[in-house]
Design an enzyme around this catalytic site. Structure first.
Site, PDB file in Angstrom:
ATOM      1  N   GLU A 172     -33.939   0.323-112.187  1.00 43.45           N
ATOM      2  CA  GLU A 172     -33.463  -0.979-112.837  1.00 43.45           C
ATOM      3  C   GLU A 172     -31.871  -0.023-114.143  1.00 43.45           C
ATOM      4  O   GLU A 172     -32.319  -0.511-115.521  1.00 43.45           O
ATOM      5  CB  GLU A 172     -34.930  -1.078-114.035  1.00 43.45           C
ATOM      6  CG  GLU A 172     -35.798  -1.165-112.879  1.00 43.45           C
ATOM      7  CD  GLU A 172     -37.455  -1.618-113.389  1.00 43.45           C
ATOM      8  OE1 GLU A 172     -36.759  -1.949-114.460  1.00 43.45           O
ATOM      9  OE2 GLU A 172     -37.594  -2.287-112.775  1.00 43.45           O
ATOM     10  N   GLU A 367     -42.034  -2.240-106.415  1.00 44.17           N
ATOM     11  CA  GLU A 367     -42.286  -1.698-107.850  1.00 44.17           C
ATOM     12  C   GLU A 367     -42.544  -3.737-107.579  1.00 44.17           C
ATOM     13  O   GLU A 367     -41.751  -4.422-107.986  1.00 44.17           O
ATOM     14  CB  GLU A 367     -42.204  -1.242-109.182  1.00 44.17           C
ATOM     15  CG  GLU A 367     -41.320  -0.280-109.733  1.00 44.17           C
ATOM     16  CD  GLU A 367     -41.257   0.190-111.048  1.00 44.17           C
ATOM     17  OE1 GLU A 367     -41.480  -1.256-111.767  1.00 44.17           O
ATOM     18  OE2 GLU A 367     -40.549   0.988-110.956  1.00 44.17           O
TER      19      GLU A 367
HETATM   20  C1  PNW Z   1     -40.031  -1.858-115.012  1.00 47.55           C
HETATM   21  N1  PNW Z   1     -37.896  -7.253-117.641  1.00 47.55           N
HETATM   22  O1  PNW Z   1     -39.736  -2.280-116.111  1.00 47.55           O
HETATM   23  C2  PNW Z   1     -40.142  -0.523-115.047  1.00 47.55           C
HETATM   24  O2  PNW Z   1     -39.622  -0.074-113.838  1.00 47.55           O
HETATM   25  C3  PNW Z   1     -41.640   0.741-115.059  1.00 47.55           C
HETATM   26  O3  PNW Z   1     -41.335   1.819-115.595  1.00 47.55           O
HETATM   27  C4  PNW Z   1     -42.496  -0.523-115.841  1.00 47.55           C
HETATM   28  O4  PNW Z   1     -43.902   0.394-116.269  1.00 47.55           O
HETATM   29  C5  PNW Z   1     -42.999  -1.835-114.889  1.00 47.55           C
HETATM   30  O5  PNW Z   1     -41.318  -2.483-114.209  1.00 47.55           O
HETATM   31  C6  PNW Z   1     -43.056  -2.680-115.636  1.00 47.55           C
HETATM   32  O6  PNW Z   1     -42.913  -2.886-116.592  1.00 47.55           O
HETATM   33  C7  PNW Z   1     -39.615  -3.617-116.367  1.00 47.55           C
HETATM   34  O7  PNW Z   1     -37.927  -7.596-118.776  1.00 47.55           O
HETATM   35  C8  PNW Z   1     -39.338  -3.690-117.857  1.00 47.55           C
HETATM   36  O8  PNW Z   1     -37.989  -8.404-116.535  1.00 47.55           O
HETATM   37  C9  PNW Z   1     -38.904  -4.928-118.259  1.00 47.55           C
HETATM   38  C10 PNW Z   1     -38.241  -6.438-117.204  1.00 47.55           C
HETATM   39  C11 PNW Z   1     -38.394  -5.562-115.452  1.00 47.55           C
HETATM   40  C12 PNW Z   1     -39.450  -4.693-115.695  1.00 47.55           C
END
Ligand code: PNW
Length: 462
Positions: A172, A367
């Site tokens: 990401e 994920e």
């Molecule tokens: C992902 N958004 O994070 C990460 O890869 C993980 O480490 C995390 O625990 C998981 O999703 C759940 O949050 C994100 O704001 C954080 O769009 C923020 C966003 C998307 C994914």
């Protein structure tokens, strides 16, 4: 899940990969052990107010000491793949120089333990834990960080390539760049838009340099990938302003990554929008060829979808800063504990869109999952019917996309364990397995049992 969902899920092929995912800082703890250096997350967690409850990853799930027990849990789940990340500051405490053997040794043991249990290791090189010394030298907005990342990648590759086949460079990069350097909602907590765009370019460059070098050094059947978080964006109305807002959000969310990775150039409209904001992507000669080094798979992290509006509540399309307005508008669906709307059909649409716009690139869901307000009973068991419904609906959405022609090869549930959910701390629980943070006891939730049964059923073709 419903009957139709079960029927759809049953269409997933016997070759489909079934996994669970985690990341180093979110589960390992042991942040000062065996020579690990500090990362930007160790620092960020100590900024007052940065993380809910003042939580840190100092102990997390203590996975560093409980790794064999956690691999045994995966075996019980019946998954054939495990996606984890390597902590860069364990391997290079200061982000440069020779490998720290004690840090690498942990991943060496993990990989052996996985293989001994019939689980395929899917290794991610960077899941947000930049060595603090590299941030002090400028972090991802600085070009040198891309070269440091490629050096680090080679240290890990040389140590584990005899046993690891699946290599992902970055998790990401949108979050690293936009949440880390623009919005400041994640480490290192900076708020500097031009710096965040430089970070995007240097993350992609680091990915390309690392992939190029690992590919050249590979002597076995290695596969290389990058993982992006993506949403399916639709305009709130058919108005010109809402469609423009959707195009801009998709430009900075999806195309600024996938166009250079797959087509070898940044999207013209994004470059133009950035120029209007006085921002230039710091591209040098040859960078785009490096970034477009072929990859074998695209990892897709999917949680929700959004509708975009280009006008504020007064109907204005330009903000006080002179920039175009962007507002997320609710679809009106139920939400998770993250306040993220549950939109499984958005996943189907996204996968079909990716396979049309970037053909020939196999996809893997690296994920997908949800946080809910889990309530354990007196034995510690959690009846998380809401999580079961979420997973079933999204697996069915994947199956639908496959039936429509999208080449999706596998699915990793986020996450194996409840863990450190970044700025939200331990309050938000995504695990299929409950973690009691007082005792570190693990208890598989109803969703874990459902996942196990689903995998078994699909594998047996029943
Ligand atoms: C992902 N958004 O994070 C990460 O890869 C993980 O480490 C995390 O625990 C998981 O999703 C759940 O949050 C994100 O704001 C954080 O769009 C923020 C966003 C998307 C994914």
């Amino acid at each position: 899940g419903t009957d139709t969902e079960a029927e759809l899920i049953a269409t997933l092929p016997p070759t489909f990969d079934w996994g669970v995912a985690t990341s180093a800082y979110q589960i390992e703890g042991a942040v000062t052990e065996d020579g690990r250096g500090p990362s930007i997350w160790d620092t960020y967690c100590r900024l007052p107010g940065a993380v809910d409850g003042g939580d840190t990853g100092d102990v997390a799930c203590d996975h560093y000491h409980r790794m064999p027990e956690d691999v045994a849990l995966m075996r019980q789940l019946g998954v054939n793949a495990y996606r984890f990340s390597v902590a860069w500051p364990r391997v290079q405490p200061g982000g440069r120089g020779p490998a720290n053997p004690a840090g690498l040794a942990f991943y060496d043991r993990l990989v052996d333990e996985l293989l001994a249990n019939g689980i395929d290791p899917w290794l991610t090189l960077y899941h947000w834990d930049l060595p603090q010394e590299l941030e002090d030298a400028g972090g991802w907005p600085v070009r040198d960080t891309a070269h440091r990342f490629a050096d680090y990648a080679m240290l890990v590759f040389d140590a584990l390539r005899d046993r690891v086949r699946h290599w992902t460079t970055l998790n990401e990069p949108w979050c690293s760049a936009m949440l880390g350097y623009h919005e400041g909602r994640q480490a290192p907590g900076r708020q500097d838009f031009p710096a965040s765009i430089a970070a995007v370019h240097h993350l992609l460059l680091g990915h390309g340099l690392a992939t190029q070098r690992m590919r050249a050094a590979a002597d076995g059947p290695a596969e290389f990938a990058i993982t992006l978080n993506m949403s399916q964006l639709t305009p709130a109305t058919d108005s010109e302003a809402d469609r423009a807002a959707t195009r801009r959000a998709d430009g900075l969310g999806v195309r600024i990554y996938l166009d250079p990775l797959v087509r070898g150039h940044y999207p013209a409209d994004v470059v133009e929008d950035l120029a209007l904001a006085g921002v230039r992507i710091p591209v040098r000669d040859g960078d785009l060829d490096v970034i477009a080094t072929p990859i074998d798979l695209l990892g897709v992290n999917y949680y929700f979808s959004s509708r975009c509006s280009g006008v504020d509540d007064q109907g204005r399309s330009t903000g006080p800063d002179g920039r175009p307005v962007h507002r997320d508008v609710r679809l009106g669906r139920p939400v998770t504990a993250m306040d993220w709307e549950i939109v499984p059909d958005g996943l189907t649409d996204l996968l079909i869109r990716l396979s049309h716009d970037y053909p020939g690139l196999p996809l893997v869901i690296t994920e997908n999952g949800a946080a809910f307000r889990d309530e354990p009973d007196e034995t510690g068991f959690v009846r998380d019917g809401d999580r079961v419904a979420y997973l079933a609906a999204h697996l069915a959405a994947v199956a639908r996309a496959r039936l429509a022609g999208a080449d999706v090869r596998g699915y990793f549930a986020w996450s194996l364990l409840d863990n450190f959910e970044w700025s939200y701390g331990y309050d938000k629980r995504f695990g299929l397995v409950r973690v009691d943070y007082d005792t570190q006891r693990r208890v598989p939730k109803q969703s874990a049992l459902w996942y196990r049964d689903t995998i078994n059923r699909v594998r047996q073709g029943a």
